[in-house]
Scaffold this motif. Structure first.
Motif, PDB file in Angstrom:
ATOM      1  N   VAL A 157       0.823  -1.207   0.000  1.00 54.70           N
ATOM      2  CA  VAL A 157       0.000   0.000   0.000  1.00 54.70           C
ATOM      3  C   VAL A 157       0.860   1.261   0.000  1.00 54.70           C
ATOM      4  CG1 VAL A 157      -2.043  -0.994   1.115  1.00 54.70           C
ATOM      5  CG2 VAL A 157      -0.219  -0.008   2.519  1.00 54.70           C
ATOM      6  N   ALA A 158       0.283   2.319  -0.545  1.00 53.14           N
ATOM      7  CA  ALA A 158       0.978   3.601  -0.584  1.00 53.14           C
ATOM      8  C   ALA A 158       0.822   4.363   0.725  1.00 53.14           C
ATOM      9  CB  ALA A 158       0.454   4.446  -1.735  1.00 53.14           C
ATOM     10  N   GLY A 159      -0.219   4.034   1.482  1.00 54.66           N
ATOM     11  CA  GLY A 159      -0.452   4.738   2.733  1.00 54.66           C
ATOM     12  C   GLY A 159      -1.544   4.073   3.533  1.00 54.66           C
ATOM     13  N   VAL A 160      -1.570   4.370   4.828  1.00 54.14           N
ATOM     14  CA  VAL A 160      -2.571   3.854   5.750  1.00 54.14           C
ATOM     15  C   VAL A 160      -3.254   5.036   6.422  1.00 54.14           C
ATOM     16  CG1 VAL A 160      -1.396   1.660   6.138  1.00 54.14           C
ATOM     17  CG2 VAL A 160      -0.797   3.649   7.532  1.00 54.14           C
ATOM     18  N   CYS A 161      -4.290   4.763   7.227  1.00 50.11           N
ATOM     19  CA  CYS A 161      -5.069   5.900   7.725  1.00 50.11           C
ATOM     20  C   CYS A 161      -5.064   6.095   9.236  1.00 50.11           C
ATOM     21  CB  CYS A 161      -6.506   5.814   7.216  1.00 50.11           C
ATOM     22  SG  CYS A 161      -7.407   4.360   7.763  1.00 50.11           S
ATOM     23  N   THR A 162      -4.435   5.197  10.009  1.00 49.16           N
ATOM     24  CA  THR A 162      -4.352   5.419  11.450  1.00 49.16           C
ATOM     25  C   THR A 162      -2.908   5.295  11.918  1.00 49.16           C
ATOM     26  OG1 THR A 162      -4.558   3.118  12.236  1.00 49.16           O
ATOM     27  CG2 THR A 162      -6.612   4.278  11.673  1.00 49.16           C
ATOM     28  N   PRO A 163      -2.558   5.941  13.039  1.00 46.86           N
ATOM     29  CA  PRO A 163      -1.217   5.759  13.599  1.00 46.86           C
ATOM     30  C   PRO A 163      -0.924   4.299  13.912  1.00 46.86           C
ATOM     31  CG  PRO A 163      -2.264   7.686  14.571  1.00 46.86           C
ATOM     32  CD  PRO A 163      -3.320   6.983  13.762  1.00 46.86           C
ATOM     33  N   ALA A 164      -1.937   3.549  14.350  1.00 44.53           N
ATOM     34  CA  ALA A 164      -1.747   2.132  14.664  1.00 44.53           C
ATOM     35  C   ALA A 164      -1.337   1.348  13.425  1.00 44.53           C
ATOM     36  CB  ALA A 164      -3.021   1.544  15.259  1.00 44.53           C
ATOM     37  N   HIS A 165      -1.939   1.651  12.283  1.00 43.12           N
ATOM     38  CA  HIS A 165      -1.586   0.961  11.039  1.00 43.12           C
ATOM     39  C   HIS A 165      -0.094   1.078  10.721  1.00 43.12           C
ATOM     40  CE1 HIS A 165      -5.899   1.139   9.164  1.00 43.12           C
ATOM     41  NE2 HIS A 165      -5.702   0.030   9.834  1.00 43.12           N
ATOM     42  N   GLY A 166       0.489   2.198  11.050  1.00 46.28           N
ATOM     43  CA  GLY A 166       1.889   2.430  10.704  1.00 46.28           C
ATOM     44  C   GLY A 166       2.870   2.164  11.818  1.00 46.28           C
ATOM     45  N   ALA A 167       2.382   1.700  12.969  1.00 49.53           N
ATOM     46  CA  ALA A 167       3.229   1.607  14.158  1.00 49.53           C
ATOM     47  C   ALA A 167       4.400   0.649  13.997  1.00 49.53           C
ATOM     48  CB  ALA A 167       2.380   1.188  15.357  1.00 49.53           C
ATOM     49  N   TRP A 168       4.205  -0.460  13.293  1.00 50.19           N
ATOM     50  CA  TRP A 168       5.255  -1.470  13.203  1.00 50.19           C
ATOM     51  C   TRP A 168       6.273  -1.195  12.112  1.00 50.19           C
ATOM     52  CZ3 TRP A 168       2.318  -6.815  13.837  1.00 50.19           C
ATOM     53  CH2 TRP A 168       1.802  -6.892  15.130  1.00 50.19           C
ATOM     54  N   TRP A 169       6.005  -0.218  11.248  1.00 47.11           N
ATOM     55  CA  TRP A 169       6.966   0.054  10.160  1.00 47.11           C
ATOM     56  C   TRP A 169       7.213   1.554   9.987  1.00 47.11           C
ATOM     57  CZ3 TRP A 169       4.616   2.482   5.804  1.00 47.11           C
ATOM     58  CH2 TRP A 169       3.214   2.472   5.801  1.00 47.11           C
ATOM     59  N   LYS A 170       6.849   2.325  11.021  1.00 44.42           N
ATOM     60  CA  LYS A 170       7.088   3.769  11.053  1.00 44.42           C
ATOM     61  C   LYS A 170       6.367   4.490   9.912  1.00 44.42           C
ATOM     62  CE  LYS A 170      11.552   3.285  13.346  1.00 44.42           C
ATOM     63  NZ  LYS A 170      13.015   3.587  13.320  1.00 44.42           N
ATOM     64  N   GLY A 171       5.207   3.961   9.537  1.00 42.87           N
ATOM     65  CA  GLY A 171       4.395   4.607   8.505  1.00 42.87           C
ATOM     66  C   GLY A 171       3.576   5.753   9.074  1.00 42.87           C
ATOM     67  N   LYS A 172       3.363   6.764   8.270  1.00 46.02           N
ATOM     68  CA  LYS A 172       2.576   7.921   8.693  1.00 46.02           C
ATOM     69  C   LYS A 172       1.192   7.870   8.058  1.00 46.02           C
ATOM     70  CE  LYS A 172       6.507  10.998   9.467  1.00 46.02           C
ATOM     71  NZ  LYS A 172       7.142  12.301   9.132  1.00 46.02           N
ATOM     72  N   PRO A 173       0.130   8.094   8.855  1.00 46.63           N
ATOM     73  CA  PRO A 173      -1.228   8.017   8.306  1.00 46.63           C
ATOM     74  C   PRO A 173      -1.533   9.176   7.364  1.00 46.63           C
ATOM     75  CG  PRO A 173      -1.298   8.788  10.575  1.00 46.63           C
ATOM     76  CD  PRO A 173       0.129   8.383  10.291  1.00 46.63           C
ATOM     77  N   VAL A 174      -2.362   8.889   6.371  1.00 42.39           N
ATOM     78  CA  VAL A 174      -2.801   9.905   5.419  1.00 42.39           C
ATOM     79  C   VAL A 174      -4.325   9.841   5.333  1.00 42.39           C
ATOM     80  CG1 VAL A 174      -0.689   9.764   4.052  1.00 42.39           C
ATOM     81  CG2 VAL A 174      -2.626   8.318   3.460  1.00 42.39           C
ATOM     82  N   GLY A 175      -4.927  10.894   4.773  1.00 40.00           N
ATOM     83  CA  GLY A 175      -6.381  10.863   4.621  1.00 40.00           C
ATOM     84  C   GLY A 175      -6.950  12.194   4.182  1.00 40.00           C
ATOM     85  N   THR A 176      -8.238  12.163   3.899  1.00 41.62           N
ATOM     86  CA  THR A 176      -8.962  13.344   3.454  1.00 41.62           C
ATOM     87  C   THR A 176      -9.707  13.967   4.622  1.00 41.62           C
ATOM     88  OG1 THR A 176     -10.956  12.055   2.983  1.00 41.62           O
ATOM     89  CG2 THR A 176      -9.337  12.224   1.228  1.00 41.62           C
ATOM     90  N   ILE A 177     -10.447  15.030   4.340  1.00 41.36           N
ATOM     91  CA  ILE A 177     -11.393  15.498   5.341  1.00 41.36           C
ATOM     92  C   ILE A 177     -12.611  14.580   5.293  1.00 41.36           C
ATOM     93  CG2 ILE A 177     -10.594  17.884   5.092  1.00 41.36           C
ATOM     94  CD1 ILE A 177     -13.098  18.512   3.534  1.00 41.36           C
ATOM     95  N   PRO A 178     -13.269  14.314   6.417  1.00 43.32           N
ATOM     96  CA  PRO A 178     -14.420  13.419   6.423  1.00 43.32           C
ATOM     97  C   PRO A 178     -15.725  14.156   6.097  1.00 43.32           C
ATOM     98  CG  PRO A 178     -13.917  14.070   8.649  1.00 43.32           C
ATOM     99  CD  PRO A 178     -12.874  14.735   7.781  1.00 43.32           C
TER     100      PRO A 178
END
Length: 321
Positions: free
Chosen positions: A165-186
């Motif tokens: 994946v190019a990106g995830v949406c929660t801090p938890a999603h990225g916790a194990w690989w130092k990924g930063k969450p991304v997203g739109t306005i809801p």
């Protein structure tokens, strides 16, 4: 990588997550002083799966192989010999992915746990890789946070990363690989501004000036009109618009008789309107019920999509070990 909390390891060592027959077998073998060494071969039955969870299982074996001597945990990880494939490897049906050799009395209680880890992680990684392949080089974002239990997010996010994946949406999603969450306005932010998408977008820019702005364009089911209005109001500050029309709603650009939701034709109309408004740089992100098959349909007709947001379909199916 620290996959497990102290409390989780404590429960695993107490067989809290183990099928009762594995617990009883371990206790029996220890009582009989039966430390016969065995080799456990782990495999699955699907072709072209993306293996994931190996590093987590190795960490598990290092921390939870052994037995209790009264209140003291005796770690026996050094009695094991472990050979594995790697996270990200492509699997064949029946192919061994792991050999664990050592006294069964020390690891009987872990079978439920390590098979479950491999099954879940490989399922998500495989689903993600298939969606990524279908997108033919366009980014796929992992928007699966709302479709499963919250404590699955860290492992699912890691598996999604292995899947590409190019990106995830929660801090938890990225916790194990130092990924930063991304997203739109809801949609909720637009609703809190009386349904004014432009106003909501301007507020976002005010408070988050350095974050690329992606604005939902479907709040009023007029993706063409809203996309152009936001692009005109935000100018170069707008990175992209996201089309997320519900499958049971038809955009105002169409007659009510056609299928609802986000369609290639809706994307085409939004792209054309943005181009005619001089906003060719504005990207189009689509989401809402996307699957591998739906992405393939969009790519087959060369829909002007720049990125895909995919959710629940990435958690469905089975990949038993």
């Amino acid at each position: 990588m620290n996959f497990f909390t102290h409390d989780a390891i404590k429960r695993i060592r107490r067989d809290y997550y183990s099928a009762i027959y594995f617990h009883r077998t371990k206790e029996l073998l220890l009582a009989e002083k039966n430390f016969t060494p065995v080799t456990i071969q782990v495999f699955q039955r699907n072709n072209d799966g993306v293996l994931c969870g190996v590093e987590e299982v190795v960490a598990l074996l290092k921390q939870a192989t052994g037995y209790w001597l009264g209140l003291k945990w005796v770690n026996c990880a050094k009695t094991l010999e472990v050979h594995t494939l790697a996270d990200g490897d492509i699997l064949r049906a029946g192919e061994p992915v792991m050999h664990i050799t050592g006294p069964y009395a020390y690891i009987a209680h872990l079978e439920s746990v390590y098979l479950g880890i491999l099954s879940r992680r490989t399922l998500v990684a495989t689903n993600v890789r298939r969606a990524v392949n279908a997108a033919q080089g366009k980014p796929v974002f992992f928007f699966a946070d709302r479709f499963d239990y919250l404590l699955n997010q860290e492992g699912d996010g890691y598996a999604a990363h292995v899947g590409g994946v190019a990106g995830v949406c929660t801090p938890a999603h990225g916790a194990w690989w130092k990924g930063k969450p991304v997203g739109t306005i809801p949609h909720a932010l637009i609703a809190m501004n009386g349904g004014d998408t432009v106003k909501a977008a301007k507020q976002f820019v005010k408070h988050y000036p350095k974050i690329p702005l992606i604005v939902l364009a479907d709040y009023h089911n007029d993706c063409v009109g809203t996309a152009v209005a936001v692009a005109d109001a935000l100018g170069d500050r707008l990175w992209g618009v996201r089309l997320d029309t519900s499958s049971d709603i038809v955009d105002v650009a169409f007659a009510k008789t056609i299928p609802g939701g986000v369609t290639p034709e809706l994307v085409r109309l939004v792209r054309l309107a943005l181009n005619n408004a001089g906003r060719k740089k504005v990207k189009i992100v689509v989401s809402g019920g996307f699957t591998e098959e739906k992405i393939q349909t969009f790519e087959r007709v060369h829909a002007s999509v720049d990125a895909y947001g995919v959710g629940s379909s990435l958690l469905k199916g089975g990949n038993d070990f």
